[in-house]
Design an enzyme around this catalytic site. Structure first.
Site, PDB file in Angstrom:
ATOM      1  N   ASP A 250       0.817  -1.205   0.000  1.00  0.00           N
ATOM      2  CA  ASP A 250       0.000   0.000   0.000  1.00  0.00           C
ATOM      3  C   ASP A 250       0.858   1.265   0.000  1.00  0.00           C
ATOM      4  OD1 ASP A 250      -2.628   1.438   0.577  1.00  0.00           O
ATOM      5  OD2 ASP A 250      -1.478   2.014   2.342  1.00  0.00           O
ATOM      6  N   GLU A 283       1.218  -0.098  -4.953  1.00  0.00           N
ATOM      7  CA  GLU A 283       0.443   1.127  -5.152  1.00  0.00           C
ATOM      8  C   GLU A 283       1.435   2.261  -4.983  1.00  0.00           C
ATOM      9  OE1 GLU A 283      -3.372   3.608  -3.401  1.00  0.00           O
ATOM     10  OE2 GLU A 283      -2.052   2.547  -2.033  1.00  0.00           O
TER      11      GLU A 283
END
Length: 579
Positions: A250, A283
């Site tokens: 993330d 990401e």
């Protein structure tokens, strides 16, 4: 280097280790026995102590602060309770598994809590496998406060969330997924800790650096070996102990030491047994192509999503403002080169991204929706409620038949119309702050400029907000499941076998909402996708009918016209050499 946390050595002993550079002394309290003082060594406190699997323990810092193990494997009473010793090595794995190659990936992102925990997810696996999904991606599992959360407020990243089930139930879920030939990816959060239950600041303040701030507070200090090891050991736990097949990291743009990411990738790839395939996905708002050249398999392509969203909905507020002026040109660039932003300035005037045209299409994960893009909306609406079904059908064909790796969000394959909302389980002052902070986020959006309108935004802490986010199998678009079955069958038969070696041949803009994109597949065949998201037909010379793989408008137009809200996918023979 010490291993963070508690590790069983045999049936009656465990090695306990805590990095606590601010502490003078540390002891461990196992069950109701007398505390055992740990030996100090350069900020580490460790000892071998009598203990066995299933027993609970706490660390006691300087005789006063009782804390859970920051590398706890299980928190049966939540973030503020004791940790439990877990023997993951004792799980009787039934299915030997080496994984599947990345180009076969068709991923569905799932929230474990909304599906009823680990056992609930296991029940949907046969349906997903039959549909043509080859991987599930679980939103973060690290222990967070309470029972309801997206997972990005986790504070104990080694402990699989207790409200979802036990570590053994998680092992069983992964084992059952492998029996269905499904990969399991886990979303991991290495850029911050949540606001409730993180005590590291009190005994390990060097874990953070106050001179660098992120949206979540002081940045994690990845210059320190102990900090790097903490997260690398976490990655190794998911991949080696739980036998997950990959990680989605993330928001790595909040990690200011890219060399740490390369180190993590190298360490975990070296640790898995020969022949086993694992996937590492990012990401990354910075669009750092360099991370995809050697260490990571792919990146979530927000650029592609954002351009498609603007074309489908006409929305241009917030980060969609970067795609307001030329969304079709940007989508064309995404299909031809990967990233849209490859060094160009964004709406804030800040250069973003690196050149990416040299990367294969499989280095990019494309999606129409994910947890962020739905749940970060004030009311959590899905595209099934925001755009014409015919346009969504056309965009779905692009998603599932283009050479990029497709990602679905839970419910997409049924045309789910229930919202996915932002939900938490905080209490008291923190609950008030989160609720008001959530509503203030939208004060600059036209629909919520009025304070009374912002009161419509659901309270994240209300149980009803969580319950309303469960996919409702009755509130769906008719025929949508059959659409996904048809498109994924075509992908598995005609696209996936020939993805290795695929290269883009370019994309041409045909109109304000129409384009034509082309790729040469690994076997020499040429894949062509003609897309028209406008409400009117678009003139274009289409390939002959015998080359058409899929036509969302069911061939209801002549060869020189692309129907409104349609997608035509063609598979052409290899280009002939010119004498």
């Amino acid at each position: 280097m010490h291993k963070h946390g508690a590790h069983l050595l045999d049936a009656g002993r465990a090695q306990f280790a805590l990095w606590a550079p601010d502490a003078q002394r540390v002891s461990v309290l196992v069950e109701q026995r007398a505390p055992v003082e740990l030996s100090a060594d350069a900020g580490w406190f460790s000892a071998v102590v009598a203990a066995q699997a299933g027993e609970r323990y706490r660390f006691v810092v300087d005789g006063q602060l009782h804390v859970a193990d920051p590398a706890s494997r299980y928190q049966p009473e939540g973030v503020h309770g004791p940790s439990e010793l877990v023997d993951l090595g004792a799980y009787p794995w039934r299915h030997a598994w080496q994984g599947r190659p990345w180009h076969e990936a068709v991923i569905q992102e799932l929230h474990v809590g909304l599906l009823g925990g680990y056992d609930g997810v296991a029940q949907v696996l046969p349906r997903l496998a039959q549909l043509g999904i080859s991987a599930i991606e679980l939103m973060p599992l690290g222990q967070f406060p309470g029972a309801r959360n997206w997972g990005y407020d986790g504070v104990l990243p080694f402990a699989a969330q207790h409200s979802y089930g036990t570590p053994q139930q998680l092992c069983a879920l992964i084992d059952q997924a492998h029996a269905q030939r499904l990969m399991v990816l886990v979303d991991v959060v290495y850029n911050h800790f949540g606001p409730d239950g993180n005590y590291l600041h009190q005994y390990a303040s060097p874990f953070f650096r106050e001179d660098r701030q992120t949206p979540w507070g002081a940045a994690i200090d990845f210059r320190r070996t102990e900090v790097r090891e903490y997260f690398i050991q976490n990655a190794l736990m998911w991949l080696c102990d739980y036998r997950c097949d990959g990680l989605r990291l993330d928001a790595v743009h909040a990690i200011d030491q890219p060399d740490f990411l390369h180190e993590l990738a190298g360490r975990v790839r070296a640790a898995v047994e020969p022949g086993r395939q694992i996937w590492l996905v990012l990401e990354n708002e910075h669009n750092q192509a360099g991370l995809l050249e050697q260490s990571f398999d792919a990146q979530w392509n927000d650029d592609g999503h954002n351009a498609l969203h603007v074309l489908l909905t006409g929305e241009t507020e917030g980060y969609y403002a970067d795609y307001k002026a030329q969304p079709i040109e940007q989508l064309a660039r995404c299909l031809a080169e990967g990233f849209v932003f490859q060094g160009q300035a964004n709406r804030h005037g800040v250069p973003r991204g690196e050149p990416s045209a040299h990367l294969p299409p499989s280095a990019f994960v494309l999606f129409l929706q994910n947890h962020d893009q739905v749940g970060n909306r004030a009311l959590g609406e899905r595209l099934s409620c925001l755009c014409p079904p015919q346009a969504l059908r056309a965009a779905t064909a692009l998603l599932l038949l283009a050479p990029m790796i497709p990602l679905l969000f839970m419910g997409d394959d049924e045309g789910c119309r229930t919202p996915f909302l932002f939900f938490t389980d905080f209490h008291d002052e923190l609950a008030d702050a989160v609720r008001e902070g959530r509503r203030s986020e939208f004060e600059h959006f036209q629909a919520f400029a009025d304070p009374e309108q912002r009161q419509r935004i659901p309270d994240p802490n209300a149980v009803s907000t969580f319950e309303h986010s469960r996919p409702n199998h009755q509130a769906v678009l008719a025929g949508w499941h059959g659409l996904y079955q048809q498109l994924l069958e075509l992908r598995h038969r005609h696209v996936i076998p020939h993805l290795p070696g695929t290269r883009a041949l370019g994309a041409d803009v045909l109109g304000s909402q129409a384009l034509s994109a082309r790729w040469e597949l690994g076997n020499g065949q040429r894949l062509r996708i003609d897309l028209n998201l406008a409400a009117h037909p678009q003139p274009v010379q289409l390939p002959a009918l015998e080359h058409r793989l899929y036509d969302s408008s069911n061939n209801a137009h002549p060869d020189s016209t692309l129907a409104a809200h349609s997608c035509v996918v063609s598979l052409l023979p290899p280009a002939q050499e010119t004498p």
